[in-house]
Write an enzyme that holds these catalytic residues in place. Sequence first.
Site, PDB file in Angstrom:
ATOM      1  N   ASP A  32      -7.284 -30.165   6.226  1.00  0.00           N
ATOM      2  CA  ASP A  32      -6.089 -30.532   5.396  1.00  0.00           C
ATOM      3  C   ASP A  32      -5.213 -31.840   5.492  1.00  0.00           C
ATOM      4  O   ASP A  32      -5.684 -32.248   6.452  1.00  0.00           O
ATOM      5  CB  ASP A  32      -5.133 -29.327   5.263  1.00  0.00           C
ATOM      6  CG  ASP A  32      -4.130 -29.333   4.451  1.00  0.00           C
ATOM      7  OD1 ASP A  32      -4.305 -29.610   3.247  1.00  0.00           O
ATOM      8  OD2 ASP A  32      -2.882 -29.278   5.034  1.00  0.00           O
TER       9      ASP A  32
ATOM     10  N   ASP B 190      -2.929 -25.774   7.935  1.00  0.00           N
ATOM     11  CA  ASP B 190      -1.617 -25.380   8.492  1.00  0.00           C
ATOM     12  C   ASP B 190      -0.838 -24.299   7.474  1.00  0.00           C
ATOM     13  O   ASP B 190       0.205 -23.716   8.084  1.00  0.00           O
ATOM     14  CB  ASP B 190      -0.520 -26.692   8.413  1.00  0.00           C
ATOM     15  CG  ASP B 190      -0.158 -26.972   7.133  1.00  0.00           C
ATOM     16  OD1 ASP B 190       0.864 -27.005   6.601  1.00  0.00           O
ATOM     17  OD2 ASP B 190      -1.238 -27.778   6.303  1.00  0.00           O
TER      18      ASP B 190
ATOM     19  N   ASP C 265      -1.331 -32.909   4.174  1.00  0.00           N
ATOM     20  CA  ASP C 265      -0.245 -32.765   4.496  1.00  0.00           C
ATOM     21  C   ASP C 265       0.123 -31.644   5.444  1.00  0.00           C
ATOM     22  O   ASP C 265      -0.480 -30.352   5.063  1.00  0.00           O
ATOM     23  CB  ASP C 265       0.563 -32.407   3.095  1.00  0.00           C
ATOM     24  CG  ASP C 265       0.489 -33.514   2.173  1.00  0.00           C
ATOM     25  OD1 ASP C 265       1.402 -34.204   1.635  1.00  0.00           O
ATOM     26  OD2 ASP C 265      -0.799 -33.796   1.768  1.00  0.00           O
TER      27      ASP C 265
END
Length: 220
Positions: free
Chosen positions: A7, A170, A9
């Site tokens: 991922d 995250d 961000d």
Amino acid sequence: MACIVFDLDGTLADTSADLIAAANHCFELRGLGPLLDPVADALVAFHGGRAMLNAGLKRHFGAADAAMVEDDYPKLLDFYGRNIDVHTVLYPGVEAALDRLNSAGHTLGVCTNKPEALAEVLLTRLGLRDLFAAMLGADTLPVRKPDPEHLWQTIDRCGGRRDDAVLIGDTITDRGAAQNAGVPCVLVTFGPEGEGVRAMEPEGLLPHYDQIETVLAQVL
């Protein structure tokens, strides 16, 4: 060698301050002032532009107006695109870790719910774009995470194998995408959720990029 998909961000880079600044720009245009805090509202930032607009308007008015959100969303994207890396920083150890993984023969990709054009610009400015075999954004396909096709297509376009891949992220969106795709998931504990990602029961937890090889060996 494995296909390792990241991922963007909250996983590779802390983009929250620039995202919050873009939302606050929209609020300021309406004369509302900066409604979101770059530190306290960092987690909101990683849920996307509309989520930030909704959160700020709800905080000010008690409820968010959908028409206002849709009106402000293009303005948010425009401001963010012009100021995409003012405050954004890579998490410690990212560049060295990616170089080591590439040198070890792994194939790297990015699967992000950030619009593709913005993700391309940001990765290029951060000096990382050439390290990834493929990068798929929120609008690359008709679907996006947690839809498994988003992750599967990232793996395919990297030239990797779906049965020898891992997603590093995250948020619950990343966890869901990996589960839906039948791919192991590693969640970082230094992102906006912190140690709270343990409750999502990923296959692995990454406290620092210096430890990425050890964590990957446990899940692959």
